[in-house]
Motif scaffolding. Structure first.
Motif, PDB file in Angstrom:
ATOM      1  N   ASN A 354      43.787  32.251  32.706  1.00  0.00           N
ATOM      2  CA  ASN A 354      43.745  32.140  34.001  1.00  0.00           C
ATOM      3  C   ASN A 354      42.265  30.667  34.013  1.00  0.00           C
ATOM      4  N   SER A 356      40.981  30.522  37.179  1.00  0.00           N
ATOM      5  CA  SER A 356      40.479  30.800  38.152  1.00  0.00           C
ATOM      6  C   SER A 356      39.695  32.062  38.255  1.00  0.00           C
ATOM      7  N   PRO A 357      38.748  32.953  36.945  1.00  0.00           N
ATOM      8  CA  PRO A 357      39.386  33.264  36.569  1.00  0.00           C
ATOM      9  C   PRO A 357      38.122  34.844  37.304  1.00  0.00           C
ATOM     10  N   TYR A 358      37.363  34.295  37.574  1.00  0.00           N
ATOM     11  CA  TYR A 358      36.102  35.050  38.436  1.00  0.00           C
ATOM     12  C   TYR A 358      36.721  35.659  40.141  1.00  0.00           C
ATOM     13  N   GLY A 359      36.803  36.721  40.357  1.00  0.00           N
ATOM     14  CA  GLY A 359      37.595  37.550  41.056  1.00  0.00           C
ATOM     15  C   GLY A 359      39.182  36.761  40.991  1.00  0.00           C
ATOM     16  N   GLU A 360      39.488  37.508  42.277  1.00  0.00           N
ATOM     17  CA  GLU A 360      40.933  36.622  41.771  1.00  0.00           C
ATOM     18  C   GLU A 360      41.032  35.341  43.057  1.00  0.00           C
ATOM     19  N   PRO A 361      41.587  34.232  42.956  1.00  0.00           N
ATOM     20  CA  PRO A 361      42.059  32.850  43.982  1.00  0.00           C
ATOM     21  C   PRO A 361      43.163  33.621  44.915  1.00  0.00           C
ATOM     22  N   GLN A 362      42.690  32.496  45.597  1.00  0.00           N
ATOM     23  CA  GLN A 362      43.419  33.086  46.935  1.00  0.00           C
ATOM     24  C   GLN A 362      44.928  32.826  46.806  1.00  0.00           C
ATOM     25  N   LEU A 386      49.389  38.673  40.273  1.00  0.00           N
ATOM     26  CA  LEU A 386      48.066  39.432  39.664  1.00  0.00           C
ATOM     27  C   LEU A 386      47.992  40.449  38.036  1.00  0.00           C
ATOM     28  N   LEU A 389      47.125  37.079  36.001  1.00  0.00           N
ATOM     29  CA  LEU A 389      46.245  36.505  36.670  1.00  0.00           C
ATOM     30  C   LEU A 389      45.060  36.875  35.399  1.00  0.00           C
ATOM     31  N   ASN A 390      45.659  38.788  35.828  1.00  0.00           N
ATOM     32  CA  ASN A 390      44.521  39.906  35.543  1.00  0.00           C
ATOM     33  C   ASN A 390      44.426  39.218  33.586  1.00  0.00           C
TER      34      ASN A 390
ATOM     35  N   LEU C  55      33.984  31.505  45.218  1.00  0.00           N
ATOM     36  CA  LEU C  55      34.025  32.167  44.321  1.00  0.00           C
ATOM     37  C   LEU C  55      35.468  30.735  44.959  1.00  0.00           C
ATOM     38  N   ASP C  56      36.386  31.541  44.652  1.00  0.00           N
ATOM     39  CA  ASP C  56      37.799  30.935  44.903  1.00  0.00           C
ATOM     40  C   ASP C  56      38.132  29.952  46.842  1.00  0.00           C
ATOM     41  N   TRP C  57      37.414  31.329  47.293  1.00  0.00           N
ATOM     42  CA  TRP C  57      37.377  31.422  48.523  1.00  0.00           C
ATOM     43  C   TRP C  57      36.478  31.205  49.822  1.00  0.00           C
ATOM     44  N   ILE C 224      33.980  39.681  47.124  1.00  0.00           N
ATOM     45  CA  ILE C 224      34.632  38.463  46.263  1.00  0.00           C
ATOM     46  C   ILE C 224      32.748  38.165  46.799  1.00  0.00           C
ATOM     47  N   PRO C 286      45.591  45.371  38.821  1.00  0.00           N
ATOM     48  CA  PRO C 286      44.767  44.507  39.126  1.00  0.00           C
ATOM     49  C   PRO C 286      45.523  44.344  40.492  1.00  0.00           C
ATOM     50  N   GLN C 293      38.584  42.904  41.902  1.00  0.00           N
ATOM     51  CA  GLN C 293      37.164  41.270  41.633  1.00  0.00           C
ATOM     52  C   GLN C 293      36.262  41.860  40.628  1.00  0.00           C
ATOM     53  N   SER C 296      37.954  41.281  37.637  1.00  0.00           N
ATOM     54  CA  SER C 296      38.560  39.936  37.003  1.00  0.00           C
ATOM     55  C   SER C 296      38.564  39.453  35.542  1.00  0.00           C
ATOM     56  N   PRO C 297      39.059  38.791  34.668  1.00  0.00           N
ATOM     57  CA  PRO C 297      39.033  38.806  33.718  1.00  0.00           C
ATOM     58  C   PRO C 297      37.429  37.925  33.224  1.00  0.00           C
ATOM     59  N   GLY C 298      37.011  37.176  34.478  1.00  0.00           N
ATOM     60  CA  GLY C 298      35.739  36.064  33.968  1.00  0.00           C
ATOM     61  C   GLY C 298      34.959  37.532  34.549  1.00  0.00           C
ATOM     62  N   PHE C 299      35.101  38.240  35.297  1.00  0.00           N
ATOM     63  CA  PHE C 299      33.674  39.250  34.825  1.00  0.00           C
ATOM     64  C   PHE C 299      33.942  40.644  34.180  1.00  0.00           C
TER      65      PHE C 299
END
Lengths: 427, 427, 427
Positions: A354, A356-362, A386, A389-390, C55-57, C224, C286, C293, C296-299
């Motif tokens: 992933n 964009s691993p911080y939070g879900e990407p939009q 989802l 991504l996760n 983040l991505d948003w 997010i 997820p 959020q 998510s895998p980064g956090f």
């Protein structure tokens, strides 16, 4: 004769064609078999000279046989190799003698519990001669003198095996291995050969990810010879499947690789389970077919074995009752279908990362998500995205995602394709 | 008297002989017990002076007792130490006084729910005196004056324990530990002592692989003393077993070591399961017998505990009903048999390394495999060799092979011997 | 009106008070909600400008609405925002038009299977307008012209969220997160907000070990935004809980964190199991609420989710039937109690190190053990001390001890306190 139309029928026709040949671990029966297989898929045939050291073994002398019989004093052949290749003990040394039944008995093999069946017996590495016959045939033989004759040759020659390769996008290989040393036995292993042949044809129709190598070799010594001669190639083998007993009417059995959690194990178990076929999964055991060699501790390859009723698990095993009637077009077609489905999963199974691993990407602004919020019936395609991504954290494959999420592998793989297309994950 | 013939009868006779002695954590009762044990197996007896620091503890003063009673005004002894060593509170300080029952009651211990049984009570580390008696005895005592007398001594002396060693082929040790501090209680722990004694005798008849050390010591303070004085030897202890409650008629109970997966745990569980004895396996708990000390986190030894009905698990526990009738020759013989079988497995359990790990080695030319091929009824001995070869990768022991294959450990060990003899594996 | 006395009643009163407000992911409805919550616990309110990258948003434009209706030709409002904030599609762009029903239909959302309920729908990121209404209302609307009017504003502004912090003894944090973006829906998520508020009040009454941070933020974009603005603080988050659907009458459901074995997972499962409440524990998925959020895998935070009936698991979900009658004071009080108990365990759960790990330390001379020996009914407090000593090896927490021993966590924690007081263990 009606045209052969289905895959099952084509496989059964191949079994019937190969059935009469007298195969053994060497000799012209193997060559004739490979000639026929070569009509279906191009083969690279290897001839390895007698005396060649292969791992702990040595390629034995080549055995060929032209005729064999037991005749009574009238000259009538009461046991005749021409009727079935099973009648002669495999690798029998030549004999031409007359002897009383009492002396002959020591060279006769029967199945007292199955008096109408002829057993399959061999003596590859100890010089011996013998005949296999039905118990009822033996019972009908009066005492007295018999002429016994085995017109065989044991001489320096070659061990023969063949390979067929379907090139893939990567050099890493999947091997599919079948033994071709059994004489007139249909399920063990002409059905396995037939499934492998059609599988190879199908794979050639698409451009598979892995390179698929089909190995048609005599059991044990053939696999050992292949392993001995392919030390570098073995390094490229990622997965493998030994195909045997592929045509009886029993349920499918997947025998795990020695590792027990190799990717091939997880793929086969996933496909068998999600397809809701009745089936069994069994742990690795160090006997059966050539998984014994591929899974010896020095190699420890991720090679499992797919059969219907497994090795030695049916009364007809290694007898004349394992004939073409014992295998069915439908069963072989079913075995082929599982192989097809399993390799389709194996070929697409990857670990993604992933990006964009911080939070879900939009996903919405990338057109991957419904614009209308609040509904409770999220679409499987969105759930799959989802999940991918996760879990795309460098530790989970798409198969992991499918198993964890309960979503079909195809849906998960399609989600990965969509995310990959959007630049959200990388392989 | 009929000659003592069976192991069970010999053990029961030993229990009866030891039963009357008044043992405690120190004193002449322990010495007399070890003198008798020493008639069966040679003992090294250790005397550790009062005041010696042992880990977090200090060896207490030595306690000896000659007489104790409660007498009524007529001089009749209503409670008499001479009748049972249980009647006096263990480690009672001396007393000689006359007092009314109302005052005496504070020093009397009974079991109201079991009015005919005398409880076992101690006060090792708090100066106290007291008597244990049946509730019905107490109920029959009229109010009035009583003479109480405990002729005991608490004085600097020694703590006594003993060791018996059966030398092995290697210096690594198996310890077998029994507590010898309980007075007239048969199952807890004279039965354990008796099983240990016969086990030691049997082990001496063969040359065991491990060195076996039998420890006869008072509970808690004795084990702590042994551990404190054997810091270097502890490094050699590979496995161990605490034996207690070895003679009641309940089923066997194996209590795991703190590790839960120590080799001793796996061996005992294997033997109990494959012998098809009714049994229980329980997880480690930090109470019970001296496994508490051996499995304290600083040592964390692979020491389990074998009992029949476990610690505090039967009504007779720590009462006068735990007498020689409560233990049976058959139960002790059964406990002994399990120890014998378990140590036979432990002693032969090894990891081997397959020296021919690439493919199967050719067993046939080494005379290890049938020359006749094709049969479905492979012999267990041959299967066992294939299993040993396949799993001898430096990560699996013969016990692993037995458990994985379902073959008897003896068959697996014999296969390993054959392969070792053929130079195919090394230890 | 009767005085509000119980916690459940106080929470229900708060739900009723917040219910009519038209919340969304931005706007004055969120601010009004936080104003009311701020009357119960002091809040730090954050306003994040439109266009801020998170983040991505990107923080969207702020949405506010004053009025909305569909009126028939007589001017009668057949659908009226004033009656329920659900009637307007969330984030509807303004509209003022007259159109035939046939054209209007494309903007109307109903639940044909639940004809009397109004659904909840949004279109946050795609410009759209629409109305939600009961199917029976729609069925009663004759063809013809209708006046439609949505007096809303979409303009640069802010996204609003709030935090409340209960300071702890350490800087490490536990976060409790609730979404505050849903309009007139009681269970989802005013009940979660109400439970969080009372939980915060209770925690302030004691000096908790961890610092507890309550986050009241719009779903998805709010979480997010918090994560984007708190990169350093996230490093301090040790545990967390997303509270949602906290008031319906169904049984409790704990949804594990992505890790599945985070301490918060083990604590919640322990409390739910040992309290013998009917409950379910489900694996991480997820989707759902803002655990999406936080996990998510980064956090990959140790954040679970506590609900009663989970996300989308009840027919009333995201409909007008999720009203204050759908949530009960008793259910909210029960959810609060589980949070209270779980955080009490979490706050006291530690790993200790046994400072006397070789053998058992002598508890008796420290006054921690009965002086009278021999009894079989050891006290739980003493067993707990033995367990804590045995497992305090740097690898086990008090929760591990409680689970392994089967003793109540409180008993184990009290034993640890006693041992700590005696200097036998250290944190």
């Amino acid at each position: 004769m009606a045209p052969v139309t289905t895959a099952g029928e084509r496989m059964h026709a191949l079994v019937e064609r190969l059935y009469p040949l007298c195969r053994s671990i060497t000799g012209d029966g193997v060559r004739a078999t490979l000639d026929i297989v070569g009509e279906y898929v191009p083969l690279q045939v290897h001839e390895v000279p007698t005396g060649t050291r292969v791992l702990d073994w040595t390629v034995p002398q080549e055995w060929n046989i032209r005729d064999a019989y037991i005749a009574d004093t009238t000259g009538r052949r009461v046991v005749d190799f021409a009727a079935s290749s099973l009648h002669v003990l495999g690798y029998s040394v030549p004999v031409a003698a007359t002897m009383p039944l009492s002396e002959l008995r020591g060279h006769l093999h029967t199945l007292p519990d199955q008096p109408t069946w002829v057993p399959y017996r061999t003596s590859y590495y100890t010089p011996e001669w013998g005949f296999c016959l039905a118990q009822e045939t033996l019972d009908a033989m009066p005492d007295g003198e018999y002429e016994v004759r085995i017109d065989s040759t044991l001489a320096d020659g070659h061990l023969t095996y063949a390979e067929h390769v379907v090139p893939g996008q990567v050099a890493e290989e999947v091997i599919v291995s079948c033994h071709v040393c059994h004489p007139s036995l249909a399920n063990d292993n002409l059905a396995g050969v037939a499934v492998a042949v059609l599988l190879a044809q199908e794979l050639a129709q698409r451009s598979p990810y892995y390179t698929y190598r089909f190995i048609f070799a005599p059991g044990t010594i053939g696999a050992i010879t292949w392993l001995a001669r392919n030390a570098e190639r073995v390094e490229l083998v990622r997965h493998g499947l030994v195909l045997a007993c592929a045509g009886d009417r029993g349920q499918l059995t997947y025998k795990q690789s020695r590792r027990g959690d190799a990717e091939i194990d997880r793929v086969l178990e996933h496909v068998l389970r999600t397809s809701e076929r009745p089936h069994r999964v069994t742990e690795f055991t160090p006997y059966g077919y050539d998984e014994r060699q591929y899974c010896s501790p020095g190699f420890d390859l991720g090679v499992g074995s797919l059969t219907r009723t497994p090795y030695a698990g049916y009364p007809e095993y290694h007898t004349s009752a394992d004939n073409p009637d014992f295998v069915s077009p439908e069963a072989m077609a079913d075995t082929l279908a599982v192989c097809r489905e399993a390799f389709a999963v194996l070929d697409r199974n990857r670990q993604y990362l992933n990006l964009s691993p911080y939070g879900e990407p939009q996903l919405g602004r990338r057109g991957l998500y419904d614009s209308l919020g609040g509904r409770s019936d999220a679409k499987q395609a969105q759930l799959a995205m989802l999940w991918v991504l996760n879990l795309s954290d460098g530790e989970h494959s798409l198969l992991d995602v499918a198993e964890r999420s309960g979503l079909p592998f195809d849906t998960v793989a399609a989600a990965a394709d969509a995310l990959h297309g959007a630049g959200l994950i990388k392989a």
